[in-house]
Design an enzyme around this catalytic site. Sequence first.
Site, mmCIF file in Angstrom:
data_model
loop_
_atom_site.group_PDB
_atom_site.id
_atom_site.type_symbol
_atom_site.label_atom_id
_atom_site.label_comp_id
_atom_site.label_asym_id
_atom_site.label_seq_id
_atom_site.Cartn_x
_atom_site.Cartn_y
_atom_site.Cartn_z
ATOM 1 N N GLU B 51 -11.989 -32.101 -9.808
ATOM 2 C CA GLU B 51 -12.454 -33.425 -9.491
ATOM 3 C C GLU B 51 -12.168 -34.586 -9.498
ATOM 4 O OE1 GLU B 51 -11.825 -30.909 -12.740
ATOM 5 O OE2 GLU B 51 -13.772 -30.349 -13.273
ATOM 6 N N PHE B 113 -17.472 -29.144 -27.749
ATOM 7 C CA PHE B 113 -17.160 -27.657 -26.480
ATOM 8 C C PHE B 113 -17.110 -28.987 -25.134
ATOM 9 C CE2 PHE B 113 -17.324 -25.390 -22.699
ATOM 10 C CZ PHE B 113 -15.793 -24.866 -23.236
ATOM 11 N N GLN B 114 -15.992 -29.011 -24.671
ATOM 12 C CA GLN B 114 -15.686 -30.058 -23.409
ATOM 13 C C GLN B 114 -16.707 -31.441 -23.905
ATOM 14 O OE1 GLN B 114 -17.389 -27.540 -19.998
ATOM 15 N NE2 GLN B 114 -15.192 -26.948 -19.953
ATOM 16 N N LYS B 163 -26.405 -33.501 -21.030
ATOM 17 C CA LYS B 163 -27.217 -32.234 -20.628
ATOM 18 C C LYS B 163 -28.931 -32.625 -21.273
ATOM 19 C CE LYS B 163 -26.907 -27.308 -19.913
ATOM 20 N NZ LYS B 163 -26.251 -25.785 -20.646
ATOM 21 N N MET B 479 10.595 -42.001 -1.262
ATOM 22 C CA MET B 479 10.441 -43.390 -2.253
ATOM 23 C C MET B 479 10.639 -43.189 -3.494
ATOM 24 S SD MET B 479 9.620 -46.594 -0.650
ATOM 25 C CE MET B 479 8.180 -46.841 0.044
#
Lengths: 171, 581
Positions: B51, B113-114, B163, B479
């Site tokens: 993502e 969940f999630q 949802k 760097m």
Amino acid sequence: MHITKEKASRHTLAVMVDNEPGILARIAGLFTARGYNIESLTVSDVTADKAVSRITIVTSASDATMEQILAQLDRLIPVHSVTDLTALGPHVERELALLKVSGTGDHRIEALRLADVYRARVVDATTTSFVFEVTGGREKIDTFITLMREVGLCEVARTGIVAMARGNASI
Amino acid sequence: MTEKSGADILIEALCDLGVEVVFGYPGGAVLPIYDALFRSGRIKHILVRHEQAATHAAEGYARSTGKPGVVLVTSGPGATNAVTGITDALMDSIPMVVITGQVPTALIGTDAFQEADTVGITRHCSKHNYLVKDPAKLGDTIHEAFYIATSGRPGPVVIDIPKDVQVATARYTKPGPIRHKTYRPQIKADQTSIEQAVDMLAAAERPILYTGGGIINAGPAASQLLRELARISGAPVTSTLMGLGAYPASGEQWLGMLGMHGTYEANLAMNKADLIVCLGARFDDRVTGRLDAFSPFSRKIHVDIDRSSINKNVRVDLAIVADVGHALEDMVRVFKARRHPKPDLAAWWQMIGEWRAKKSLDFPEVDNDIMPQRAVRALWEATHKRAPIITTEVGQHQMWAAQHFGFDAPNKWLTSGGLGTMGYGLPAAIGAQLGNPKALVIDIAGEASIQMNIQELATASQYRLPVKIFILNNEYMGMVRQWQELTYSSRYSESYSDSLPDFVKLGEAYGWKGIRIEGLGQLDDGIAAMLDHDGPVIVDCRVAKLANCFPMIPSGAAHTEMLLQASEVSGEMDDEAKALV
């Protein structure tokens, strides 16, 4: 190496915001995320339709940081307006406190006498306790609390400052 | 009018807003949206492999096209993985709308969940965010989100959709033009300020135009107006990292980038100027160096659409809150209307000429080894006629690309400036290629950064995107190593890129062409072979391992204290300097 702090002065802000979930977290989080101080913060809806809340924030900051605080608050999408009451001029600041004092005998009489001087009202009483309600500026309440500690103060609740500019102009 | 599901409302609103591409990754809490996407068939969905890459791809798409990037991810880990890209877009003012799935409203707060508190997590790394609990408000919220993301100072806006709200039905009508009740960015500048600015510019003896990413955000017309203002005022032009391309690197008045790895002439001109006109930049710490020594002799004008940028780091004499494109238009018009003659800046240009003669971007050549600067210049030689879009990761290679790859047009340079996100370049290149199918898109990368989103090789393969990755491989987080040399007596704590993959074989495993360049003799041929291949190519260009990026203003130093070459580097710094970023 030592970390230095800049000089700060106290400002009272009135912030008009949309009364929506999360708005308080947005404001409070802005202060923590950018390292600004909050001395006190109060919030309540103030319009007939309950759509707008007024948040009073007391903060201390240097002049440069103060300018940033105002600009950063103004940048939040749900903020209608930001007013620095301290910079604007004379304004009224008030706070309400509830104090519970327990005890008997002379302490009890002295507590009532002090309450009278400070125009505190008794809003609850038992044979061994009082709850006083007092309003005023921060200093008055601080002093009243300090005095009451000597006569059995056992609990304090304070609202934090609400403030309004003097005169006929409104924000 | 019939009711539609929240998911269908979302898709229809996106279509109404002209969204063509969405970068995303499905999951449990966005299944209704993915089904609506499938049934609609009107929006192209690009399936990334992580993502974070969806957000950077959306940034690359946005930065190269001027249109907002759109991201669709699931709840919980989908949303938290997107946080880096959301923050990146906030720091670099990239218009982006991120749609996140959320657990059903009844489960919010139950550690479902999630479940993650997406609006809580993204509250301070987005320009604005929403949790939509009522499908009837979804359509308006989406339109408002796009308005906020793309207007004023652009930025990322997050819309969290539970949802059940995706499944529940409501009516949707396309709203008219949005007039927000509280959010009204100031686009046009105050006229007297513009006149004052023009008079200051016309009267200055040592003016400099200090430009930034705001000009890119203001659209290609703003870049043209900048060129016009530079022409009529005769003032030299420098730019931040984010603003490269607004003024052409081939232009006569171009001083190069300023700041920590800017040119000697740009930084000295900032230091000695009597007037700085800051156009869509924000006096970032990488630009100013030590604040109390920053441009001590100048008056300063700051044009910015974000009032909070003004006087944040540097106090200015004249603040102009406006869209920089509009402000430039007004300034050019007023400059001409007042018949200001082109100021005589001969003495100023002579000083600048002396600084230019230092040739601060020159670098020592090493026998047969490819100096990374040489590789970037060779890449420019081979490609600049095709006006390529260049993305980068973060580190030395990024600075070398900024210094040595000349940009003549806006929207061609995509880099993570404010947040400095390693792993930005490959997904950004993917997004840019999608928005510009015919363009040559090259990610100039380092061997460490590229591994941070290396899984996106598969995304480019899947959509047949002919992006090129050009890795300046020096086997170090260069760097970090450079700072360790400067600050910690070359104690290379964890900065060696050990156990590197074979990038050629890795590319081949994903269906890419892999090319290795070893030694100066192979450089031009290797680049030519990369350009000849019409599919994606990964080039592992082995460069001199210990080359460092100069010029450099060390942290906490003033513009006048630039290091021009490695021999000026000291071994250890004091604590005050160590504490600076």
